[in-house]
Design an enzyme around this catalytic site. Structure first.
Site, mmCIF file in Angstrom:
data_model
loop_
_atom_site.group_PDB
_atom_site.id
_atom_site.type_symbol
_atom_site.label_atom_id
_atom_site.label_comp_id
_atom_site.label_asym_id
_atom_site.label_seq_id
_atom_site.Cartn_x
_atom_site.Cartn_y
_atom_site.Cartn_z
ATOM 1 N N CYS A 151 0.837 -1.196 0.000
ATOM 2 C CA CYS A 151 0.000 0.000 0.000
ATOM 3 C C CYS A 151 0.876 1.252 0.000
ATOM 4 O O CYS A 151 1.865 1.327 0.713
ATOM 5 C CB CYS A 151 -0.889 -0.013 1.249
ATOM 6 S SG CYS A 151 -2.088 1.335 1.277
ATOM 7 N N GLU B 276 -9.146 -1.192 -2.546
ATOM 8 C CA GLU B 276 -9.520 0.238 -2.626
ATOM 9 C C GLU B 276 -10.790 0.529 -1.840
ATOM 10 O O GLU B 276 -10.867 1.533 -1.134
ATOM 11 C CB GLU B 276 -9.707 0.669 -4.091
ATOM 12 C CG GLU B 276 -8.506 0.476 -4.996
ATOM 13 C CD GLU B 276 -7.204 0.962 -4.390
ATOM 14 O OE1 GLU B 276 -6.165 0.351 -4.697
ATOM 15 O OE2 GLU B 276 -7.196 1.920 -3.585
HETATM 16 O O1 LIG Z 1 -4.603 1.531 -2.419
HETATM 17 C C1 LIG Z 1 -3.797 1.424 -3.374
HETATM 18 N N1 LIG Z 1 -2.483 1.413 -3.172
HETATM 19 O O2 LIG Z 1 -2.059 1.539 -1.922
HETATM 20 C C2 LIG Z 1 -1.532 1.330 -4.277
HETATM 21 C C3 LIG Z 1 -0.343 0.438 -3.982
HETATM 22 N N2 LIG Z 1 -0.751 -0.943 -3.805
HETATM 23 C C4 LIG Z 1 -1.052 -1.708 -4.881
HETATM 24 O O3 LIG Z 1 -1.083 -1.288 -5.999
HETATM 25 C C5 LIG Z 1 -1.353 -3.122 -4.573
HETATM 26 C C6 LIG Z 1 -0.319 -4.039 -4.425
HETATM 27 C C7 LIG Z 1 -0.621 -5.367 -4.159
HETATM 28 C C8 LIG Z 1 -1.932 -5.798 -4.030
HETATM 29 C C9 LIG Z 1 -2.944 -4.876 -4.192
HETATM 30 CL CL1 LIG Z 1 -4.564 -5.378 -4.040
HETATM 31 C C10 LIG Z 1 -2.656 -3.540 -4.457
HETATM 32 CL CL2 LIG Z 1 -3.936 -2.367 -4.601
HETATM 33 NI NI NI Z 2 -3.605 0.968 -0.549
#
Ligand SMILES: O=CN(O)CCNC(=O)c1cccc(Cl)c1Cl
Ligand code: NI
Length: 183
Positions: free
Chosen positions: A110, A154
């Site tokens: 995240c 999200e």
């Molecule tokens: O809330 C959004 N973020 O924090 C963006 C960075 N994380 C990712 O892109 C991400 C990485 C791994 C699994 C999932 Cl499910 C996600 Cl969403």
């Molecule tokens: Ni996130």
């Protein structure tokens, strides 16, 4: 454009708030917010832009992550990841979901968490979702695989939930009942 300095981190109270629904027609400000969120995700997946502006890559980002507690997020999967999905979701909802669960074997990360937290994050394997686009048109989709996982990550942000809240604290890699691993 949104930069890493605009992204709030673990410990900031907004990340634990329930974000507010937005009203239609959207204000210019809310429309720009949605566009800026999608632009961040696209930029973050473009090597040149990510390097030039020091952007951490992501497949999505939610408004509370830039300290705007509104129910808007963006998702974008570059066609190279084999998923053809790009959306700005306003007032998103999960209307139904599979009993079966799924999790990414690599765990989740995240932008608002500056540390890696290992462990499986159990989520619904398939979700039927509803949301509005910036024009106020409602759309409904069925998602599975990484798009389903990311949508739930999200949506959690809009409800003040962080991915690590779902990790088994006793054993982060404990087998999850009735769940499919996603590589
Ligand atoms: O809330 C959004 N973020 O924090 C963006 C960075 N994380 C990712 O892109 C991400 C990485 C791994 C699994 C999932 Cl499910 C996600 Cl969403
Ligand atoms: Ni996130």
């Amino acid at each position: 454009m949104i930069r890493m300095k605009d992204i709030i981190r673990e410990g900031h109270p907004t990340l634990r708030k329930r974000s507010e629904e937005v009203q239609f027609p959207l204000s210019q400000e809310d429309r720009k917010l949605g566009e800026d969120l999608l632009e961040y995700v696209i930029n973050s997946q473009d090597e040149e832009m990510a390097q030039k502006y020091d952007l951490r890559p992501g497949v999505g980002i939610a408004a509370p992550q830039i300290n705007v507690p509104k129910r808007i997020f963006a998702l974008h999967f570059d066609e190279s990841t084999g998923e053809n999905l790009s959306m700005i979701a306003v007032n998103p909802k999960i209307v139904s979901h599979s009993v079966e669960k799924a999790y990414l074997t690599s765990g989740e990360g995240c932008l608002s968490v500056d540390r890696s937290i290992p462990g499986y994050v159990p989520r619904y394997a398939r979700v039927t979702v509803k949301a509005f686009n910036l024009e106020g048109e409602e759309f409904k989709m069925r998602l599975k695989g990484l798009p389903a996982i990311a949508f739930q990550h999200e949506l959690d942000h809009l409800n003040g939930i962080m991915f690590f809240d779902h990790i088994n604290s006793q054993n982060p890699f404990a087998e999850i009942e009735n769940a499919t691993p996603i590589k």
